[in-house]
Scaffold this active site. Structure first.
Site, short mmCIF file in Angstrom:
data_model
loop_
_atom_site.label_atom_id
_atom_site.label_comp_id
_atom_site.label_asym_id
_atom_site.label_seq_id
_atom_site.Cartn_x
_atom_site.Cartn_y
_atom_site.Cartn_z
N ASP A 1 -3.49 39.71 -42.71
CA ASP A 1 -4.14 38.89 -41.71
C ASP A 1 -3.03 38.09 -41.01
O ASP A 1 -1.91 37.98 -41.54
CB ASP A 1 -5.16 37.97 -42.38
CG ASP A 1 -5.84 37.04 -41.41
OD1 ASP A 1 -6.19 37.48 -40.30
OD2 ASP A 1 -6.03 35.86 -41.76
N ASP B 1 -3.36 34.63 -38.83
CA ASP B 1 -3.46 33.18 -38.92
C ASP B 1 -3.73 32.74 -40.36
O ASP B 1 -4.69 33.18 -40.99
CB ASP B 1 -4.58 32.69 -38.00
CG ASP B 1 -4.31 33.05 -36.55
OD1 ASP B 1 -3.38 32.49 -35.96
OD2 ASP B 1 -5.01 33.94 -36.02
#
Length: 218
Positions: free
Chosen positions: A14, A16
């Site tokens: 991922d 953020d």
């Protein structure tokens, strides 16, 4: 051997909260959007983690306003990328992945993901899956299944690195090994959780995590 070894042939990150720390920007941008939209910023922020912007916006505005409102929050976030930093340990780990299949799988749009990686000094891999690439966003497994497909590996041979419960559910549903990043991941179903990626090391067998970083073991 001390630490925790997660066997794998590749990694799905991922963005953020995992590769880049964009939380201050996210809070400022979404709070600004909430106020402009006549909404409670705290209520909006509670819905943001692990979702595509359009999916979050759709929870709060009329269907006919989703496209325009999504464009507005995207503009606000793009205007506020300058302070984005790499999560501790990320730059050292990514430098070890020259010959390792890895991808970024983010709920963000492509332009924003690229801007945050650039601001944080994190090199983008060849495979970046963004909001535009999927029909169903996290917690649906489609984003991580897409990432695995583009790397040419079965999900079961990959580690998903996630900070949000929504993303963790997506990784588990895809059939990958899931590593939670940060204290927020402790409320998720991630079997293993680390504070950050400090000291993480890629080996021929997979990802080796130091004891000092571990918040939860399988």
């Amino acid at each position: 051997m001390s630490g925790l070894l997660l066997p794998a042939q590749g990694l799905l990150f991922d963005n953020d909260g995992v590769l880049v720390d964009s939380e201050p920007s996210v809070v400022r941008s979404w709070s600004r959007w909430a106020v402009d939209s006549g909404l409670d910023p705290d209520e909006v922020m509670a819905a943001v983690p692990g979702r595509r912007a359009a999916d979050t916006v759709a929870l709060f505005v009329k269907p006919e306003d989703v496209e325009q409102s999504t464009a507005l929050i995207t503009r606000y976030e793009l205007e506020d990328v300058a302070g984005t930093l790499a999560v501790p340990g990320v730059l050292d780990l990514v430098a070890q992945l020259a010959d390792v299949p890895w991808a970024v799988v983010t709920s963000g749009v492509r332009e924003l993901a690229a801007a945050r990686l650039l601001a944080a000094g994190v090199p983008a891999p060849d495979v970046v899956v963004t909001a535009e690439d999927v029909v169903m966003g996290k917690p649906h497994p489609e984003p991580y299944l897409t990432g695995a497909s583009r790397l040419g590996l079965p999900p079961g041979e990959l580690i998903v690195l996630e900070d949000s419960p929504s993303g963790v559910r997506a990784g588990l549903a895809a059939g990958a090994t899931v590593l939670g990043i940060g204290e927020t991941a402790l409320v998720s179903e991630a079997p293993a959780v680390v504070r950050d990626l400090t000291g993480a090391r890629w080996t021929s067998d997979g990802l080796l995590l130091p004891d000092a970083a571990l918040l939860r073991r399988p």
